[in-house]
Scaffold this motif. Structure first.
Motif, short mmCIF file in Angstrom:
data_model
loop_
_atom_site.label_atom_id
_atom_site.label_comp_id
_atom_site.label_asym_id
_atom_site.label_seq_id
_atom_site.Cartn_x
_atom_site.Cartn_y
_atom_site.Cartn_z
N PRO A 141 -29.13 -33.05 18.77
CA PRO A 141 -30.52 -32.74 18.34
C PRO A 141 -31.52 -33.45 19.15
N ARG A 142 -31.29 -34.67 19.64
CA ARG A 142 -32.38 -35.50 20.61
C ARG A 142 -32.56 -34.71 21.80
N ALA A 143 -31.44 -33.81 22.25
CA ALA A 143 -31.58 -33.12 23.70
C ALA A 143 -32.56 -31.79 23.19
N VAL A 144 -32.48 -30.97 22.08
CA VAL A 144 -33.40 -30.10 21.56
C VAL A 144 -34.77 -30.55 21.39
N MET A 145 -35.04 -31.68 20.98
CA MET A 145 -36.45 -32.44 21.01
C MET A 145 -36.93 -32.59 22.54
N ALA A 146 -35.95 -33.15 23.35
CA ALA A 146 -36.38 -33.20 24.81
C ALA A 146 -36.61 -32.06 25.34
N ILE A 147 -36.28 -31.02 24.90
CA ILE A 147 -36.60 -29.76 25.74
C ILE A 147 -37.97 -29.17 25.20
N LEU A 148 -38.04 -29.16 23.91
CA LEU A 148 -39.45 -28.99 23.22
C LEU A 148 -40.48 -29.64 23.76
N ASP A 149 -40.15 -31.18 24.11
CA ASP A 149 -41.36 -31.99 24.55
C ASP A 149 -41.49 -31.85 26.00
N HIS A 150 -40.50 -31.49 26.73
CA HIS A 150 -40.83 -31.22 28.28
C HIS A 150 -41.78 -30.12 28.17
N TYR A 151 -41.68 -28.85 27.50
CA TYR A 151 -42.40 -27.84 27.70
C TYR A 151 -43.54 -27.96 26.94
N HIS A 152 -43.87 -29.05 26.49
CA HIS A 152 -44.97 -29.18 25.58
C HIS A 152 -45.25 -28.27 24.52
N ILE A 153 -44.18 -27.82 23.71
CA ILE A 153 -44.18 -27.01 22.63
C ILE A 153 -44.83 -27.91 21.35
N ALA A 250 -39.55 -13.09 22.43
CA ALA A 250 -39.80 -14.48 22.12
C ALA A 250 -40.83 -15.02 23.06
N GLY A 251 -41.30 -16.00 22.88
CA GLY A 251 -42.44 -16.75 23.76
C GLY A 251 -41.77 -17.58 24.73
N PHE A 252 -40.73 -18.55 24.20
CA PHE A 252 -39.90 -19.18 25.24
C PHE A 252 -38.37 -19.32 24.51
N ILE A 253 -37.50 -19.30 25.32
CA ILE A 253 -36.09 -19.15 24.92
C ILE A 253 -35.19 -20.14 25.63
N THR A 254 -34.15 -20.79 25.21
CA THR A 254 -33.19 -21.59 26.14
C THR A 254 -32.00 -20.56 26.34
N PRO A 255 -31.71 -20.66 27.61
CA PRO A 255 -30.28 -19.75 27.91
C PRO A 255 -29.26 -20.71 27.33
N VAL A 256 -28.04 -19.94 27.32
CA VAL A 256 -26.68 -20.52 27.54
C VAL A 256 -25.77 -19.86 28.25
N PRO A 257 -25.16 -20.43 29.26
CA PRO A 257 -25.37 -21.91 29.35
C PRO A 257 -26.85 -22.31 29.98
N GLY A 258 -27.04 -23.56 30.30
CA GLY A 258 -28.00 -23.79 31.12
C GLY A 258 -29.27 -24.39 30.28
N GLY A 259 -29.08 -24.45 28.79
CA GLY A 259 -30.13 -24.79 27.86
C GLY A 259 -29.96 -26.21 27.43
N VAL A 260 -29.73 -26.14 25.84
CA VAL A 260 -29.32 -27.54 25.14
C VAL A 260 -28.38 -28.38 25.86
N GLY A 261 -27.11 -27.63 26.14
CA GLY A 261 -25.95 -28.27 26.61
C GLY A 261 -26.21 -29.36 27.59
N SER A 262 -26.86 -28.55 28.69
CA SER A 262 -27.31 -29.19 29.91
C SER A 262 -27.95 -30.83 29.84
#
Ligand code: NAD
Length: 277
Positions: A141-153, A250-262
């Motif tokens: 879950p912290r990785a999810v937040m890191a992605i949201l923050d990186h892209y200033h969501i 969608a406006g923004f989307i994570t790929p799998v692989p290459g998204g949260v798991g990374s």
């Protein structure tokens, strides 16, 4: 077409910070130490242990792998944790799950000293996160937040729908999103009319483990879609989201692989460094 939320890019930026911090600690002869506890030969756990150990080693951490036989007793397992708790060279303890059936994961979690509990497993750590007193949640879950923050969501006031209520992903995400003033909704296996709930989400986070669960019809145009799921379909790794059809709306989307798991492994290292303050 949605903007791709690139987990590798997020991880690379955070790794650069970690490396700088490890370099300055090392100059003071303080080497951050990560202990990984693995019981038995679960294939996924071994792959993750190797990846985690390589990354930590490459980044200048000391890595201690405690590989215990599948038949290890509960008492012997807890003794290993006791020793790691007392070891000044270790700042973080990461046990691999699942444990063999005869071992109690709750007892193990409660035995990890809270200041070395880097994956947010100890009930005290969980309680502090639930009370909004700490952000020391599990690494995913912290990785999810890191992605949201990186892209200033923007999160404040927006509707975030989490699909999945596990202790390691869905539930801690509730708290991390609430701490940022999102309006949080949680769906699970008993949710009726999943599409009606998910389609309200400005931000949708899928953490279920079912390929193609999240379909285009469920997504509000322009929504932010974060896919935590990991599934194997025809020998390929996919998430929970029907990426091909959801990405165009969608406006923004994570790929799998290459998204949260990374990003998840990077969050483990950040948690070890936090134990070194
Ligand atoms: P889990 O099995 O513990 O929890 C799954 C959740 O999904 C449950 O809360 C369940 O209620 C819900 N669910 C099941 N069927 C549903 C349905 N039809 N509709 C709505 N909700 C439903 O799984 P978990 O450990 O939380 O992991 C979830 C997924 O995330 C898995 O695919 C896992 O591999 C992946 N994962 C990825 C990472 C990463 O770093 N990317 C880390 C951990 C887990």
């Amino acid at each position: 077409m949605a903007v791709l939320l690139d987990g590798k890019r997020v991880a690379a930026e955070r790794k650069a910070n970690i490396q700088a911090r490890v370099a300055s600690l090392t100059e003071q002869n303080r080497i951050p130490g990560l202990a990984i506890v693995i019981v038995g030969a679960d294939a996924a756990s071994r792959i993750y242990t190797d990846r985690m150990a390589k990354l930590a080693g490459d980044m200048g951490f000391a890595v201690f792998i405690k590989a215990l036989p599948a038949q290890v007793s509960q008492a012997d397992l807890l003794q290993v944790i006791t020793e790691l708790n007392a070891d000044p060279a270790v700042q973080g303890i990461l046990p691999m799950m699942p444990l063999p059936a005869h071992l109690d994961a709750d007892l193990l979690a409660a035995h990890i000293q809270p200041d070395k509990d880097i994956d947010g497993l100890n009930p005290l750590t969980i309680g502090l996160v639930a009370a909004g007193k700490s952000l020391a949640a599990p690494c995913t879950p912290r990785a999810v937040m890191a992605i949201l923050d990186h892209y200033h969501i923007e999160l404040s006031g927006r509707k975030a729908v989490i699909i999945g209520r596990s202790n390691v992903v869905g539930k801690p995400l509730i708290q991390l999103l609430l701490a940022r003033n999102a309006t949080v909704m949680v769906c699970h296996s008993k949710t009726q009319d999943l599409a009606a709930v998910v389609s309200q989400g400005d931000i949708v986070i899928a953490a279920v483990g079912k390929a193609n669960l999240v379909q285009m019809e469920m997504i509000k145009p322009g929504a932010v879609v974060i896919d935590v799921g990991i599934n194997e379909v025809d020998g390929k790794m996919v998430g929970d989201v029907d990426f091909t059809n959801v990405a165009p709306i969608a406006g923004f989307i994570t790929p799998v692989p290459g998204g949260v798991g990374s990003v998840t492994t990077t969050m483990v290292l950040e948690a070890v460094l936090q134990g070194f303050q």
